[in-house]
Scaffold this motif. Sequence first.
Motif, PDB file in Angstrom:
ATOM      1  N   GLU A  86       0.809  -1.215   0.000  1.00  0.00           N
ATOM      2  CA  GLU A  86       0.000   0.000   0.000  1.00  0.00           C
ATOM      3  C   GLU A  86       0.843   1.265   0.000  1.00  0.00           C
ATOM      4  O   GLU A  86       1.959   1.307   0.542  1.00  0.00           O
ATOM      5  CB  GLU A  86      -0.929  -0.009   1.210  1.00  0.00           C
ATOM      6  N   THR A  87       0.254   2.296  -0.581  1.00  0.00           N
ATOM      7  CA  THR A  87       0.899   3.599  -0.662  1.00  0.00           C
ATOM      8  C   THR A  87       1.247   4.123   0.732  1.00  0.00           C
ATOM      9  O   THR A  87       0.450   4.030   1.666  1.00  0.00           O
ATOM     10  CB  THR A  87      -0.040   4.604  -1.348  1.00  0.00           C
ATOM     11  N   GLY A  88       2.462   4.654   0.863  1.00  0.00           N
ATOM     12  CA  GLY A  88       2.884   5.266   2.117  1.00  0.00           C
ATOM     13  C   GLY A  88       3.389   4.294   3.160  1.00  0.00           C
ATOM     14  O   GLY A  88       3.805   4.722   4.240  1.00  0.00           O
ATOM     15  N   TRP A 144      18.236  -8.148   0.593  1.00  0.00           N
ATOM     16  CA  TRP A 144      16.864  -7.753   0.887  1.00  0.00           C
ATOM     17  C   TRP A 144      16.538  -6.488   0.117  1.00  0.00           C
ATOM     18  O   TRP A 144      17.443  -5.739  -0.275  1.00  0.00           O
ATOM     19  CB  TRP A 144      16.699  -7.473   2.386  1.00  0.00           C
ATOM     20  N   VAL A 145      15.258  -6.236  -0.062  1.00  0.00           N
ATOM     21  CA  VAL A 145      14.854  -5.000  -0.726  1.00  0.00           C
ATOM     22  C   VAL A 145      13.781  -4.299   0.105  1.00  0.00           C
ATOM     23  O   VAL A 145      12.816  -4.921   0.556  1.00  0.00           O
ATOM     24  CB  VAL A 145      14.355  -5.251  -2.166  1.00  0.00           C
ATOM     25  N   GLU A 146      14.002  -3.024   0.340  1.00  0.00           N
ATOM     26  CA  GLU A 146      13.007  -2.172   0.980  1.00  0.00           C
ATOM     27  C   GLU A 146      12.131  -1.564  -0.111  1.00  0.00           C
ATOM     28  O   GLU A 146      12.643  -1.077  -1.122  1.00  0.00           O
ATOM     29  CB  GLU A 146      13.718  -1.077   1.772  1.00  0.00           C
ATOM     30  N   ILE A 147      10.822  -1.597   0.090  1.00  0.00           N
ATOM     31  CA  ILE A 147       9.868  -1.144  -0.917  1.00  0.00           C
ATOM     32  C   ILE A 147       8.913  -0.142  -0.275  1.00  0.00           C
ATOM     33  O   ILE A 147       8.303  -0.438   0.762  1.00  0.00           O
ATOM     34  CB  ILE A 147       9.051  -2.329  -1.485  1.00  0.00           C
ATOM     35  N   CYS A 148       8.776   1.015  -0.904  1.00  0.00           N
ATOM     36  CA  CYS A 148       7.839   2.018  -0.409  1.00  0.00           C
ATOM     37  C   CYS A 148       7.087   2.622  -1.588  1.00  0.00           C
ATOM     38  O   CYS A 148       7.619   3.512  -2.272  1.00  0.00           O
ATOM     39  CB  CYS A 148       8.567   3.105   0.375  1.00  0.00           C
ATOM     40  N   PRO A 149       5.866   2.158  -1.883  1.00  0.00           N
ATOM     41  CA  PRO A 149       5.068   2.796  -2.929  1.00  0.00           C
ATOM     42  C   PRO A 149       4.689   4.214  -2.496  1.00  0.00           C
ATOM     43  O   PRO A 149       4.137   4.409  -1.416  1.00  0.00           O
ATOM     44  CB  PRO A 149       3.833   1.896  -3.033  1.00  0.00           C
ATOM     45  N   ARG A 150       5.004   5.195  -3.329  1.00  0.00           N
ATOM     46  CA  ARG A 150       4.782   6.595  -2.946  1.00  0.00           C
ATOM     47  C   ARG A 150       3.439   7.138  -3.426  1.00  0.00           C
ATOM     48  O   ARG A 150       2.818   7.938  -2.742  1.00  0.00           O
ATOM     49  CB  ARG A 150       5.914   7.463  -3.510  1.00  0.00           C
ATOM     50  N   THR A 151       2.999   6.758  -4.616  1.00  0.00           N
ATOM     51  CA  THR A 151       1.758   7.302  -5.179  1.00  0.00           C
ATOM     52  C   THR A 151       0.733   6.224  -5.470  1.00  0.00           C
ATOM     53  O   THR A 151      -0.453   6.408  -5.201  1.00  0.00           O
ATOM     54  CB  THR A 151       2.053   8.081  -6.473  1.00  0.00           C
TER      55      THR A 151
END
Length: 345
Positions: A86-88, A144-151
């Motif tokens: 999810e976004t944010g 590892w990968v950090e993921i942050c959906p912004r929009t």
Amino acid sequence: MIDSIADGVLPDHILQALADQGAISATHALADRQIQPASLDLRLGDYAYRIRASFLPGQGRSVAERLDESDLVLHRLDLREGAVLETGCVYLAPLQESLALPLGVRALANPKSSTGRIDVFVRVIADGATSFDRVREGYQGPLWVEICPRTFSILARPGDRLAQLRLKKGETPTLNRLDLNLDLSHASLGSVIGYRARRHAPLLDLAKVGGHAPHDWFEPLTARDGRLVLDPGEFYILASQPGLSIPRNVAAEMVATAEDLGEFRAHYAGFFDPGFGVDGAGGPGARGVLEVRGRDVPFVLEHDQPVARLVYEPLAAAPAAFYGDVGSHYQGQGLKLSKLFQPWS
């Protein structure tokens, strides 16, 4: 093998040799076209953690230990049937690929172009890391990968490729630095000079390449008198002026943040493989597509102003295939959205 190779960015056939020797390993066999001319795509594993905040493990500590010892984890998601990121929110997922790098070889990670163009912020983390997207020489361990959906919220599954890895031997010198200038000319680009992301858009399915009509996610932009005002916190897709090409004997990286260029962040995804935009392989005349986010105050962009920088580095050897030889989505590109979208009409 490594001792006999020149310093520089390692090309496809050397990456394959390292995989054959176990320096690059994975829980599943490397997939078709996962090795690019001068980079390796990285694939999501079977699960992801929703975490309260981003972190680095620090020297002598693994990512898994930090997750076990802290209250950072909110819950775990099973990606095998598809899961919504999810976004944010901030997520941390193991990658299928692990490394056992030889001494003298280090790695640098970056988001893939298709990831940056949907405003998903990703960073790769190794055990013992004190910085993101950097893997020290001789490292042996998982990624590892950090993921942050912004929009946009995204639907993710195992095997999705959000990040890529470039391996380098020795101290690769910078051959050249090139500023890319923004194109806001209707005479050059036509009626649409860029796109702005829509808030509260539908879910994006990472598996559906070319399966999304773009109008629900982006709105087209025009520029009055060659000017565009960036709104703080909004996400834009813009283009550099034409003529960009990466010679076949070098690799290039877009500098993600150039503080002196203005109140905005340009280009999340930074790797350009050898052969991008060259004559006879979809060029010349390619553009750099710029993923731009406004910062704290409204900012006026003007036609022809510098907005990003390319850094050129030597290859350790010529690749077996160049960008465009492997069916690349963005060769010879103009102003173009992510490959997840249908062409704008």
